[in-house]
Design an enzyme around this catalytic site. Structure first.
Site, PDB file in Angstrom:
ATOM      1  N   HIS A  36       1.062  -1.076   0.103  1.00  0.00           N
ATOM      2  CA  HIS A  36       0.063  -0.001   0.157  1.00  0.00           C
ATOM      3  C   HIS A  36       1.127   1.321   0.009  1.00  0.00           C
ATOM      4  O   HIS A  36       2.130   1.112   0.538  1.00  0.00           O
ATOM      5  CB  HIS A  36      -0.887  -0.025   1.324  1.00  0.00           C
ATOM      6  CG  HIS A  36      -1.963  -1.178   1.294  1.00  0.00           C
ATOM      7  ND1 HIS A  36      -3.078  -0.797   1.944  1.00  0.00           N
ATOM      8  CD2 HIS A  36      -2.161  -2.265   0.486  1.00  0.00           C
ATOM      9  CE1 HIS A  36      -4.115  -1.792   1.707  1.00  0.00           C
ATOM     10  NE2 HIS A  36      -3.076  -2.623   0.991  1.00  0.00           N
ATOM     11  N   GLU A  68       0.846   4.153   1.705  1.00  0.00           N
ATOM     12  CA  GLU A  68       1.281   4.486   3.097  1.00  0.00           C
ATOM     13  C   GLU A  68       2.623   3.373   3.661  1.00  0.00           C
ATOM     14  O   GLU A  68       3.512   3.918   4.580  1.00  0.00           O
ATOM     15  CB  GLU A  68       0.142   4.264   4.273  1.00  0.00           C
ATOM     16  CG  GLU A  68      -0.971   5.119   3.848  1.00  0.00           C
ATOM     17  CD  GLU A  68      -2.055   4.351   2.910  1.00  0.00           C
ATOM     18  OE1 GLU A  68      -1.925   3.458   2.149  1.00  0.00           O
ATOM     19  OE2 GLU A  68      -3.150   4.378   3.367  1.00  0.00           O
ATOM     20  N   CYS A 128      -6.462   2.182   5.492  1.00  0.00           N
ATOM     21  CA  CYS A 128      -7.060   0.794   5.950  1.00  0.00           C
ATOM     22  C   CYS A 128      -6.740   0.583   7.380  1.00  0.00           C
ATOM     23  O   CYS A 128      -5.805   1.182   7.795  1.00  0.00           O
ATOM     24  CB  CYS A 128      -6.867  -0.313   4.955  1.00  0.00           C
ATOM     25  SG  CYS A 128      -5.171  -0.876   5.037  1.00  0.00           S
ATOM     26  N   CYS A 169      -2.842  -0.353   7.532  1.00  0.00           N
ATOM     27  CA  CYS A 169      -1.944   1.005   7.160  1.00  0.00           C
ATOM     28  C   CYS A 169      -1.880   1.899   8.507  1.00  0.00           C
ATOM     29  O   CYS A 169      -1.029   2.352   9.071  1.00  0.00           O
ATOM     30  CB  CYS A 169      -2.397   1.774   6.019  1.00  0.00           C
ATOM     31  SG  CYS A 169      -1.712   0.854   4.578  1.00  0.00           S
TER      32      CYS A 169
END
EC number: 3.5.4.33
Length: 170
Positions: free
Chosen positions: A60, A62, A90, A93
């Site tokens: 992801h 992040e 999410c 993260c």
């Protein structure tokens, strides 16, 4: 209660940098999500979604930005840092944000299906944890949301086109 340490102009500047990262994902046909980590008004980490390219669920935006930031400062502690991301983080993260001690999180669009900063749950401002963050949502929200909705609209159009093409062959 924690407060923002940045001016509106700084928030827009840094979110635009996260949007540039999202465009890198878009160029790879990835879901266009971008993130940056800022410390002392300097970008120390950048990331964009690479799940499809790497076939790695951890890639992801992040996570990549946090990893780069930690590497750049030589510490897992990102105290006093800000994270800017185009889509609401999410749960995974959000956990990384808490574990890295990021102080402030700014995001663009809400994620109604997986958001952990207010949409489904709010992990980052939960004071039961040993660390929590200042969170500000909807920074350049329309730009961030349009980037995502345009991407998914294009995918739906392409699926329809392929389906029609298959039906015409029969």
């Amino acid at each position: 209660m924690k407060e923002s340490s940045l001016t509106s102009e700084e928030k827009y500047f840094f979110m635009n940098e996260a949007i540039k990262e999202a465009h890198k994902a878009l160029d790879l046909a990835e879901v266009p999500i971008g993130a940056i980590v800022v410390l002392d008004k300097q970008i120390i980490g950048r990331g964009y979604n690479l799940r499809e390219t790497t076939q790695n669920a951890l890639k992801h935006a992040e996570m990549t930005a946090i990893e780069e930031a930690c590497s750049n400062i030589g510490s897992w502690r990102l105290e006093d840092a800000q994270l800017f991301v185009t889509l609401e983080p999410c749960p995974m993260c959000s956990g990384a944000i808490l574990q890295s001690r990021i102080e402030e999180v700014y995001f663009g669009a809400f994620d109604l299906k997986a958001g952990a900063c207010g949409s489904l749950i709010n992990l980052l401002e939960d004071t039961r944890f040993n660390h929590w963050c200042y969170v500000e949502s909807e920074v350049l929200a329309n730009t961030c949301a349009d980037l995502l909705s345009d991407f998914f609209k294009k995918i739906r159009v392409e699926k329809k086109r392929k389906k029609k093409e298959i039906l015409e062959k029969d």
